[in-house]
Write a protein that holds these residues in place. Sequence first.
Motif, PDB file in Angstrom:
ATOM      1  N   LEU A  44    -122.037   1.932  17.065  1.00  0.00           N
ATOM      2  CA  LEU A  44    -121.443   2.980  17.883  1.00  0.00           C
ATOM      3  C   LEU A  44    -120.207   3.536  17.180  1.00  0.00           C
ATOM      4  O   LEU A  44    -119.354   2.771  16.721  1.00  0.00           O
ATOM      5  N   TYR A  45    -120.116   4.842  17.095  1.00  0.00           N
ATOM      6  CA  TYR A  45    -118.973   5.518  16.494  1.00  0.00           C
ATOM      7  C   TYR A  45    -118.373   6.463  17.528  1.00  0.00           C
ATOM      8  O   TYR A  45    -119.110   7.166  18.217  1.00  0.00           O
ATOM      9  N   GLY A  46    -117.058   6.485  17.624  1.00  0.00           N
ATOM     10  CA  GLY A  46    -116.423   7.375  18.587  1.00  0.00           C
ATOM     11  C   GLY A  46    -114.961   7.575  18.271  1.00  0.00           C
ATOM     12  O   GLY A  46    -114.379   6.890  17.427  1.00  0.00           O
ATOM     13  N   GLU A  47    -114.374   8.522  18.989  1.00  0.00           N
ATOM     14  CA  GLU A  47    -112.968   8.838  18.755  1.00  0.00           C
ATOM     15  C   GLU A  47    -112.026   7.971  19.576  1.00  0.00           C
ATOM     16  O   GLU A  47    -110.867   7.816  19.231  1.00  0.00           O
ATOM     17  N   ASN A  48    -112.515   7.424  20.678  1.00  0.00           N
ATOM     18  CA  ASN A  48    -111.655   6.535  21.464  1.00  0.00           C
ATOM     19  C   ASN A  48    -112.458   5.330  21.934  1.00  0.00           C
ATOM     20  O   ASN A  48    -113.666   5.385  22.083  1.00  0.00           O
ATOM     21  N   SER A  49    -111.744   4.253  22.152  1.00  0.00           N
ATOM     22  CA  SER A  49    -112.419   3.005  22.485  1.00  0.00           C
ATOM     23  C   SER A  49    -113.031   2.999  23.882  1.00  0.00           C
ATOM     24  O   SER A  49    -113.991   2.283  24.129  1.00  0.00           O
ATOM     25  N   SER A  50    -112.499   3.809  24.790  1.00  0.00           N
ATOM     26  CA  SER A  50    -113.039   3.781  26.151  1.00  0.00           C
ATOM     27  C   SER A  50    -114.449   4.359  26.211  1.00  0.00           C
ATOM     28  O   SER A  50    -115.297   3.847  26.942  1.00  0.00           O
ATOM     29  N   VAL A  54    -117.950   1.972  27.240  1.00  0.00           N
ATOM     30  CA  VAL A  54    -118.946   2.263  28.278  1.00  0.00           C
ATOM     31  C   VAL A  54    -120.352   2.173  27.693  1.00  0.00           C
ATOM     32  O   VAL A  54    -121.247   1.537  28.268  1.00  0.00           O
ATOM     33  N   ALA A  55    -120.558   2.785  26.544  1.00  0.00           N
ATOM     34  CA  ALA A  55    -121.877   2.741  25.905  1.00  0.00           C
ATOM     35  C   ALA A  55    -122.251   1.310  25.528  1.00  0.00           C
ATOM     36  O   ALA A  55    -123.390   0.879  25.740  1.00  0.00           O
ATOM     37  N   ALA A  56    -121.295   0.562  25.001  1.00  0.00           N
ATOM     38  CA  ALA A  56    -121.555  -0.823  24.605  1.00  0.00           C
ATOM     39  C   ALA A  56    -121.919  -1.684  25.815  1.00  0.00           C
ATOM     40  O   ALA A  56    -122.793  -2.549  25.730  1.00  0.00           O
ATOM     41  N   TYR A  57    -121.257  -1.423  26.933  1.00  0.00           N
ATOM     42  CA  TYR A  57    -121.554  -2.163  28.169  1.00  0.00           C
ATOM     43  C   TYR A  57    -123.018  -1.986  28.580  1.00  0.00           C
ATOM     44  O   TYR A  57    -123.720  -2.953  28.871  1.00  0.00           O
ATOM     45  N   TYR A  58    -123.482  -0.754  28.593  1.00  0.00           N
ATOM     46  CA  TYR A  58    -124.860  -0.488  29.014  1.00  0.00           C
ATOM     47  C   TYR A  58    -125.874  -0.996  28.002  1.00  0.00           C
ATOM     48  O   TYR A  58    -126.945  -1.489  28.370  1.00  0.00           O
ATOM     49  N   LEU A  59    -125.554  -0.913  26.724  1.00  0.00           N
ATOM     50  CA  LEU A  59    -126.455  -1.454  25.705  1.00  0.00           C
ATOM     51  C   LEU A  59    -126.562  -2.970  25.820  1.00  0.00           C
ATOM     52  O   LEU A  59    -127.652  -3.545  25.711  1.00  0.00           O
ATOM     53  N   ALA A  60    -125.437  -3.624  26.059  1.00  0.00           N
ATOM     54  CA  ALA A  60    -125.452  -5.078  26.229  1.00  0.00           C
ATOM     55  C   ALA A  60    -126.241  -5.476  27.475  1.00  0.00           C
ATOM     56  O   ALA A  60    -126.994  -6.443  27.454  1.00  0.00           O
ATOM     57  N   ALA A  61    -126.070  -4.718  28.540  1.00  0.00           N
ATOM     58  CA  ALA A  61    -126.819  -5.009  29.772  1.00  0.00           C
ATOM     59  C   ALA A  61    -128.319  -4.838  29.581  1.00  0.00           C
ATOM     60  O   ALA A  61    -129.120  -5.551  30.193  1.00  0.00           O
ATOM     61  N   ALA A  62    -128.710  -3.920  28.708  1.00  0.00           N
ATOM     62  CA  ALA A  62    -130.129  -3.716  28.424  1.00  0.00           C
ATOM     63  C   ALA A  62    -130.692  -4.806  27.536  1.00  0.00           C
ATOM     64  O   ALA A  62    -131.905  -4.974  27.434  1.00  0.00           O
ATOM     65  N   GLY A  63    -129.811  -5.553  26.868  1.00  0.00           N
ATOM     66  CA  GLY A  63    -130.280  -6.657  26.049  1.00  0.00           C
ATOM     67  C   GLY A  63    -130.322  -6.368  24.561  1.00  0.00           C
ATOM     68  O   GLY A  63    -130.986  -7.077  23.823  1.00  0.00           O
ATOM     69  N   ILE A  64    -129.610  -5.344  24.098  1.00  0.00           N
ATOM     70  CA  ILE A  64    -129.559  -5.073  22.667  1.00  0.00           C
ATOM     71  C   ILE A  64    -128.930  -6.276  21.972  1.00  0.00           C
ATOM     72  O   ILE A  64    -127.898  -6.780  22.404  1.00  0.00           O
ATOM     73  N   GLY A  65    -129.560  -6.744  20.916  1.00  0.00           N
ATOM     74  CA  GLY A  65    -129.136  -7.974  20.273  1.00  0.00           C
ATOM     75  C   GLY A  65    -127.824  -7.928  19.534  1.00  0.00           C
ATOM     76  O   GLY A  65    -127.036  -8.862  19.565  1.00  0.00           O
ATOM     77  N   CYS A  66    -127.534  -6.832  18.827  1.00  0.00           N
ATOM     78  CA  CYS A  66    -126.323  -6.739  18.006  1.00  0.00           C
ATOM     79  C   CYS A  66    -125.699  -5.361  18.202  1.00  0.00           C
ATOM     80  O   CYS A  66    -126.366  -4.351  17.997  1.00  0.00           O
ATOM     81  N   ILE A  67    -124.430  -5.333  18.579  1.00  0.00           N
ATOM     82  CA  ILE A  67    -123.728  -4.069  18.814  1.00  0.00           C
ATOM     83  C   ILE A  67    -122.459  -4.059  17.970  1.00  0.00           C
ATOM     84  O   ILE A  67    -121.630  -4.967  18.079  1.00  0.00           O
ATOM     85  N   GLU A  68    -122.308  -3.040  17.125  1.00  0.00           N
ATOM     86  CA  GLU A  68    -121.094  -2.860  16.323  1.00  0.00           C
ATOM     87  C   GLU A  68    -120.384  -1.621  16.822  1.00  0.00           C
ATOM     88  O   GLU A  68    -121.004  -0.580  17.001  1.00  0.00           O
TER      89      GLU A  68
END
Length: 71
Positions: A44-50, A54-68
């Motif tokens: 995930l790339y973005g200009e601000n951490s917030s 949010v995107a990381a939260y939903y990806l983790a809830a879906a079960g994505i194995g590795c999130i950077e």
Amino acid sequence: MAGSWGAIALSLAKSKHERYARQMLIPEVAERGQQKLLAAAVSLYGENSSSIAVAAYYLAAAGIGCIECHV
């Protein structure tokens, strides 16, 4: 590409099966689709951490194995 999923042919552990049981009820996902999600990696790339959080939260809830996350 089809051969690359051979490593995830094992069935999900009981704890993972219980955690993702609701989305595995969807015929297009099922256990095989959840195994693919657990083996997936996302950057995930973005200009601000917030916004990334949010995107990381939903990806983790879906079960994505590795999130950077990259800010």
